[in-house]
Motif scaffolding. Sequence first.
Motif, PDB file in Angstrom:
ATOM      1  N   LEU A   1     -87.747  38.449 -43.631  1.00 33.39           N
ATOM      2  CA  LEU A   1     -88.578  37.821 -43.775  1.00 33.39           C
ATOM      3  C   LEU A   1     -88.537  36.869 -45.227  1.00 33.39           C
ATOM      4  O   LEU A   1     -89.093  35.776 -45.357  1.00 33.39           O
ATOM      5  N   HIS A   2     -87.775  37.253 -45.955  1.00 38.18           N
ATOM      6  CA  HIS A   2     -87.485  36.683 -47.358  1.00 38.18           C
ATOM      7  C   HIS A   2     -86.761  35.309 -47.120  1.00 38.18           C
ATOM      8  O   HIS A   2     -86.456  34.577 -48.066  1.00 38.18           O
ATOM      9  N   GLU A   3     -86.164  35.152 -45.964  1.00 36.77           N
ATOM     10  CA  GLU A   3     -85.493  33.723 -45.544  1.00 36.77           C
ATOM     11  C   GLU A   3     -86.097  32.958 -45.254  1.00 36.77           C
ATOM     12  O   GLU A   3     -85.686  31.870 -45.098  1.00 36.77           O
ATOM     13  N   MET A   4     -87.516  33.060 -45.071  1.00 36.67           N
ATOM     14  CA  MET A   4     -88.333  32.138 -44.257  1.00 36.67           C
ATOM     15  C   MET A   4     -89.523  31.199 -45.104  1.00 36.67           C
ATOM     16  O   MET A   4     -89.968  31.864 -46.106  1.00 36.67           O
ATOM     17  N   GLN A   5     -89.456  29.989 -44.812  1.00 35.82           N
ATOM     18  CA  GLN A   5     -90.349  29.149 -45.683  1.00 35.82           C
ATOM     19  C   GLN A   5     -91.811  29.579 -45.304  1.00 35.82           C
ATOM     20  O   GLN A   5     -91.940  30.265 -44.273  1.00 35.82           O
ATOM     21  N   PRO A   6     -92.743  29.303 -46.376  1.00 38.08           N
ATOM     22  CA  PRO A   6     -93.901  29.874 -45.732  1.00 38.08           C
ATOM     23  C   PRO A   6     -94.617  29.602 -44.564  1.00 38.08           C
ATOM     24  O   PRO A   6     -95.166  30.285 -43.716  1.00 38.08           O
ATOM     25  N   GLU A   7     -94.518  28.296 -43.983  1.00 38.08           N
ATOM     26  CA  GLU A   7     -94.997  27.985 -42.721  1.00 38.08           C
ATOM     27  C   GLU A   7     -94.368  28.615 -41.804  1.00 38.08           C
ATOM     28  O   GLU A   7     -94.964  29.096 -40.709  1.00 38.08           O
ATOM     29  N   GLN A   8     -92.989  28.673 -41.847  1.00 34.92           N
ATOM     30  CA  GLN A   8     -92.022  29.396 -40.784  1.00 34.92           C
ATOM     31  C   GLN A   8     -92.658  30.923 -40.598  1.00 34.92           C
ATOM     32  O   GLN A   8     -92.795  31.600 -39.557  1.00 34.92           O
ATOM     33  N   LEU A   9     -92.933  31.643 -41.863  1.00 37.09           N
ATOM     34  CA  LEU A   9     -93.153  32.809 -42.009  1.00 37.09           C
ATOM     35  C   LEU A   9     -94.739  33.063 -41.278  1.00 37.09           C
ATOM     36  O   LEU A   9     -94.883  34.024 -40.223  1.00 37.09           O
ATOM     37  N   GLN A  10     -95.575  31.996 -41.292  1.00 35.13           N
ATOM     38  CA  GLN A  10     -96.824  32.306 -40.470  1.00 35.13           C
ATOM     39  C   GLN A  10     -96.699  32.223 -39.102  1.00 35.13           C
ATOM     40  O   GLN A  10     -97.314  33.011 -38.416  1.00 35.13           O
ATOM     41  N   GLN A  11     -95.876  31.258 -38.648  1.00 33.71           N
ATOM     42  CA  GLN A  11     -95.617  31.199 -37.486  1.00 33.71           C
ATOM     43  C   GLN A  11     -94.728  32.283 -36.757  1.00 33.71           C
ATOM     44  O   GLN A  11     -95.132  32.787 -35.441  1.00 33.71           O
ATOM     45  N   ILE A  12     -93.961  33.117 -37.444  1.00 37.20           N
ATOM     46  CA  ILE A  12     -93.252  34.191 -37.005  1.00 37.20           C
ATOM     47  C   ILE A  12     -94.253  35.341 -36.871  1.00 37.20           C
ATOM     48  O   ILE A  12     -94.129  35.925 -35.774  1.00 37.20           O
ATOM     49  N   LEU A  13     -95.264  35.687 -37.844  1.00 40.70           N
ATOM     50  CA  LEU A  13     -96.199  36.614 -37.665  1.00 40.70           C
ATOM     51  C   LEU A  13     -96.878  36.270 -36.450  1.00 40.70           C
ATOM     52  O   LEU A  13     -97.427  37.297 -35.597  1.00 40.70           O
ATOM     53  N   LYS A  14     -97.345  35.014 -36.060  1.00 42.14           N
ATOM     54  CA  LYS A  14     -98.193  34.695 -34.895  1.00 42.14           C
ATOM     55  C   LYS A  14     -97.146  35.065 -33.893  1.00 42.14           C
ATOM     56  O   LYS A  14     -97.813  35.819 -32.674  1.00 42.14           O
ATOM     57  N   GLU A  15     -95.779  35.010 -33.698  1.00 38.94           N
ATOM     58  CA  GLU A  15     -95.312  35.217 -32.696  1.00 38.94           C
ATOM     59  C   GLU A  15     -95.139  36.795 -32.527  1.00 38.94           C
ATOM     60  O   GLU A  15     -95.004  37.188 -31.326  1.00 38.94           O
TER      61      GLU A  15
ATOM     62  N   LEU B   1     -81.088  39.651 -60.832  1.00 41.92           N
ATOM     63  CA  LEU B   1     -79.694  39.372 -60.776  1.00 41.92           C
ATOM     64  C   LEU B   1     -79.419  39.265 -58.824  1.00 41.92           C
ATOM     65  O   LEU B   1     -78.617  38.252 -58.792  1.00 41.92           O
ATOM     66  N   PHE B   2     -79.765  40.172 -58.138  1.00 45.79           N
ATOM     67  CA  PHE B   2     -79.592  40.039 -56.929  1.00 45.79           C
ATOM     68  C   PHE B   2     -80.161  38.836 -56.207  1.00 45.79           C
ATOM     69  O   PHE B   2     -79.385  38.226 -55.408  1.00 45.79           O
ATOM     70  N   LEU B   3     -81.404  38.300 -56.489  1.00 44.48           N
ATOM     71  CA  LEU B   3     -81.971  37.008 -55.969  1.00 44.48           C
ATOM     72  C   LEU B   3     -81.076  35.892 -56.327  1.00 44.48           C
ATOM     73  O   LEU B   3     -80.872  35.106 -55.431  1.00 44.48           O
ATOM     74  N   LEU B   4     -80.591  36.015 -57.450  1.00 41.96           N
ATOM     75  CA  LEU B   4     -80.023  34.946 -58.250  1.00 41.96           C
ATOM     76  C   LEU B   4     -78.613  34.706 -57.325  1.00 41.96           C
ATOM     77  O   LEU B   4     -78.124  33.477 -57.211  1.00 41.96           O
ATOM     78  N   LEU B   5     -77.988  35.650 -57.392  1.00 36.54           N
ATOM     79  CA  LEU B   5     -76.733  35.692 -56.683  1.00 36.54           C
ATOM     80  C   LEU B   5     -76.544  35.483 -55.305  1.00 36.54           C
ATOM     81  O   LEU B   5     -75.714  35.036 -54.566  1.00 36.54           O
ATOM     82  N   PHE B   6     -77.508  36.048 -54.551  1.00 37.70           N
ATOM     83  CA  PHE B   6     -77.482  35.988 -53.123  1.00 37.70           C
ATOM     84  C   PHE B   6     -78.593  35.517 -52.468  1.00 37.70           C
ATOM     85  O   PHE B   6     -78.384  35.095 -51.109  1.00 37.70           O
ATOM     86  N   GLU B   7     -79.723  35.057 -52.897  1.00 36.20           N
ATOM     87  CA  GLU B   7     -80.747  34.593 -52.164  1.00 36.20           C
ATOM     88  C   GLU B   7     -81.084  33.163 -52.711  1.00 36.20           C
ATOM     89  O   GLU B   7     -80.504  32.699 -53.261  1.00 36.20           O
ATOM     90  N   THR B   8     -82.152  32.576 -51.780  1.00 37.65           N
ATOM     91  CA  THR B   8     -82.852  31.300 -52.005  1.00 37.65           C
ATOM     92  C   THR B   8     -84.119  31.170 -52.528  1.00 37.65           C
ATOM     93  O   THR B   8     -84.578  32.571 -52.610  1.00 37.65           O
ATOM     94  N   GLU B   9     -84.655  30.214 -52.592  1.00 39.46           N
ATOM     95  CA  GLU B   9     -85.939  29.887 -53.478  1.00 39.46           C
ATOM     96  C   GLU B   9     -86.713  30.877 -52.390  1.00 39.46           C
ATOM     97  O   GLU B   9     -88.121  31.238 -52.899  1.00 39.46           O
ATOM     98  N   THR B  10     -86.594  30.956 -51.118  1.00 39.01           N
ATOM     99  CA  THR B  10     -87.692  31.665 -50.413  1.00 39.01           C
ATOM    100  C   THR B  10     -87.796  33.028 -50.637  1.00 39.01           C
ATOM    101  O   THR B  10     -88.965  33.704 -50.313  1.00 39.01           O
ATOM    102  N   ALA B  11     -86.747  33.881 -51.169  1.00 36.14           N
ATOM    103  CA  ALA B  11     -86.986  35.117 -51.662  1.00 36.14           C
ATOM    104  C   ALA B  11     -87.886  35.118 -52.680  1.00 36.14           C
ATOM    105  O   ALA B  11     -88.566  36.032 -52.830  1.00 36.14           O
ATOM    106  N   TRP B  12     -87.725  34.107 -53.735  1.00 36.76           N
ATOM    107  CA  TRP B  12     -88.825  34.057 -54.876  1.00 36.76           C
ATOM    108  C   TRP B  12     -90.091  34.064 -54.272  1.00 36.76           C
ATOM    109  O   TRP B  12     -91.022  34.530 -55.015  1.00 36.76           O
ATOM    110  N   GLN B  13     -90.209  33.167 -53.317  1.00 41.67           N
ATOM    111  CA  GLN B  13     -91.630  32.733 -52.754  1.00 41.67           C
ATOM    112  C   GLN B  13     -92.363  34.079 -52.239  1.00 41.67           C
ATOM    113  O   GLN B  13     -93.381  34.441 -52.290  1.00 41.67           O
ATOM    114  N   LEU B  14     -91.275  34.889 -51.478  1.00 41.86           N
ATOM    115  CA  LEU B  14     -91.818  36.344 -50.770  1.00 41.86           C
ATOM    116  C   LEU B  14     -92.329  36.914 -51.968  1.00 41.86           C
ATOM    117  O   LEU B  14     -93.318  37.667 -51.670  1.00 41.86           O
ATOM    118  N   LEU B  15     -91.689  37.219 -53.090  1.00 41.58           N
ATOM    119  CA  LEU B  15     -92.283  38.016 -54.190  1.00 41.58           C
ATOM    120  C   LEU B  15     -93.726  37.652 -54.416  1.00 41.58           C
ATOM    121  O   LEU B  15     -94.389  38.403 -55.067  1.00 41.58           O
TER     122      LEU B  15
END
Length: 207
Positions: free
Chosen positions: A116-130, A160-174
């Motif tokens: 779920l940390h790979e999803m944009q906010p609107e995408q996340l909401q749509q996934i929860l609905k699905e 460090l983990f998020l900087l190396l391996f993740e994108t902005e969406t992971a920071w948003q999930l936090l």
Amino acid sequence: MATILRDWSYRYQWLYDAIARLAAISVGGEARFRQLALQGLTIDSDTQVLDLCCGSGQATHFLVKYSQNVTGLDASPLSLQRARQNVPAASYVEAFAENMPFVDNLFDVVHTSAALHEMQPEQLQQILKEVYRVLKPGGVFVLVDFHAPTNPIFWPGVSLFLLLFETETAWQLLKTDLPRLLIETGFDVEQPTLYAGGSLQVIQAKK
Ligand SMILES: C[S@@+](CC[C@H](N)C(=O)[O-])C[C@H]1O[C@@H](n2cnc3c(N)ncnc32)[C@H](O)[C@@H]1O
């Protein structure tokens, strides 16, 4: 953000698995990490289970030990090709989580880990609905993902983990209140259980 390591970890499964194993040390190893979401759930051989965003079958491998009816869904053909080889006991569907090709009320359990940390906010909401749509009434959605550490000692490692391996969406999930989003979608939600200094959350939500 992220670095070339993110691309490499998706290109080379051994690298992804090594990183996952390393990260799982914080909760006592990968086997324990994979069990965290399943604690307290009843899954028997007939339980219809969906492993959402299954990747190369890392969690699917554990789910097929309980049920003969496990479906893995992922948007990546390469991941699914690997999942079919790694865990042939499951069946697989290539699709986007926000638009699943399943009828309503099909699954008893929908599981998703580290996705779920790979999803944009609107995408996340749509996934929860699905997820809500494809779950049977009384069915359970279990998720494991990042959470903002509650113990400050864990912030440098997570950052460090998020900087190396993740994108902005992971920071948003936090910053995202997942229980609130789940409740707004219609789920009954228990408080998240936190692990690894609060940097990992497990939520079980019932339809
Ligand atoms: C970090 S991997 C997690 C894999 C596995 N669940 C695990 O626990 O290791 C995230 C997976 O989500 C998949 N994914 C990302 N966005 C997706 C979407 N919108 N629909 C379906 N799968 C998606 C990616 O292809 C990738 O396999």
